[in-house]
Design a protein around this motif. Structure first.
Motif, PDB file in Angstrom:
ATOM      1  N   VAL A   3       0.852  -1.186   0.000  1.00  0.00           N
ATOM      2  CA  VAL A   3       0.000   0.000   0.000  1.00  0.00           C
ATOM      3  C   VAL A   3       0.890   1.239   0.000  1.00  0.00           C
ATOM      4  O   VAL A   3       1.728   1.407   0.876  1.00  0.00           O
ATOM      5  CB  VAL A   3      -0.961   0.010   1.209  1.00  0.00           C
ATOM      6  CG1 VAL A   3      -1.738   1.316   1.268  1.00  0.00           C
ATOM      7  CG2 VAL A   3      -1.915  -1.178   1.150  1.00  0.00           C
ATOM      8  N   THR A  56      -3.336   5.946   1.169  1.00  0.00           N
ATOM      9  CA  THR A  56      -4.739   5.815   1.549  1.00  0.00           C
ATOM     10  C   THR A  56      -5.264   7.235   1.687  1.00  0.00           C
ATOM     11  O   THR A  56      -4.638   8.070   2.336  1.00  0.00           O
ATOM     12  CB  THR A  56      -4.886   5.077   2.900  1.00  0.00           C
ATOM     13  OG1 THR A  56      -4.264   3.802   2.791  1.00  0.00           O
ATOM     14  CG2 THR A  56      -6.345   4.888   3.269  1.00  0.00           C
ATOM     15  N   SER A  82      -2.126   0.623  -4.224  1.00  0.00           N
ATOM     16  CA  SER A  82      -1.083  -0.369  -3.943  1.00  0.00           C
ATOM     17  C   SER A  82      -0.266  -0.601  -5.194  1.00  0.00           C
ATOM     18  O   SER A  82      -0.767  -0.431  -6.312  1.00  0.00           O
ATOM     19  CB  SER A  82      -1.718  -1.706  -3.525  1.00  0.00           C
ATOM     20  OG  SER A  82      -2.583  -1.543  -2.446  1.00  0.00           O
ATOM     21  N   ARG A  98      -5.468  -2.584   4.546  1.00  0.00           N
ATOM     22  CA  ARG A  98      -4.007  -2.459   4.457  1.00  0.00           C
ATOM     23  C   ARG A  98      -3.345  -3.794   4.828  1.00  0.00           C
ATOM     24  O   ARG A  98      -2.441  -4.266   4.145  1.00  0.00           O
ATOM     25  CB  ARG A  98      -3.520  -1.337   5.370  1.00  0.00           C
ATOM     26  CG  ARG A  98      -2.011  -1.131   5.335  1.00  0.00           C
ATOM     27  CD  ARG A  98      -1.583   0.006   6.247  1.00  0.00           C
ATOM     28  NE  ARG A  98      -2.043   1.296   5.776  1.00  0.00           N
ATOM     29  CZ  ARG A  98      -1.418   2.037   4.861  1.00  0.00           C
ATOM     30  NH1 ARG A  98      -0.308   1.602   4.329  1.00  0.00           N
ATOM     31  NH2 ARG A  98      -1.904   3.199   4.498  1.00  0.00           N
TER      32      ARG A  98
END
Length: 164
Positions: free
Chosen positions: A3, A6, A19, A149
């Motif tokens: 990842v 976010t 990702s 995640r």
């Protein structure tokens, strides 16, 4: 950890997770296409997923459950709304009852997954669309961002497995 970012957007009512993986787009697509591979990464490590039904086609129904460390089960569902292999997948995602079917009071999210080639492999972008700020807050309060995640953290091992 694959990842790379976010992002919560309260205006658009979305959560975007980006990702990157050291594998081709076709190979990363298979982690979505094959239910046995979905089982190896969809849930976080302490809540592994089991796919009970998998119809990987537009209009297809998916039923799954995740089993917690104490044996408790969290059930979920998808309805696949669009597929453009190997670059785009869209589905509605929600909570299910003991029978595996969508809860009548559930407000689903709409997920859009895109895969694009990079110089080093594939970038996967997962955008979850929510019905309201309250809905977004509720799902995030349940630990969805951290769980996703952790789940995505399992993908590199899956991609490295020559048998998949």
């Amino acid at each position: 950890m694959p990842v790379v970012s976010t992002h919560r957007d309260d205006q658009a009512l979305t959560l975007t997770v980006v990702s990157e993986f050291p594998a081709s787009v076709d190979r990363v697509w298979r982690i979505w296409q094959d239910p046995r591979q979905v089982e190896r990464w969809w849930g976080p490590p302490t809540w592994p997923a089991t796919v009970d039904r998998y119809e990987f086609e537009a209009g297809g129904q998916v039923r799954y459950h995740m089993t917690g460390p104490d044996g408790e089960k969290a059930r979920g569902w998808w309805t696949i709304t669009a597929i453009d292999p190997p670059h785009r997948l869209e589905f509605d995602d929600g909570f299910a009852g003991e029978d595996g079917e969508p809860l009548p009071t559930d407000v689903p999210t709409h997920a859009v997954v895109t895969l694009e080639a990079t110089d080093t492999g594939t970038r996967m972008t997962l955008v979850s669309h929510f019905a309201s700020t309250d809905h977004l807050d509720q799902i995030l309060a349940m630990g969805a961002a951290e769980g996703l995640r952790e789940a995505l953290g399992q993908v590199d091992l899956l991609l490295a497995d020559a048998s998949t």
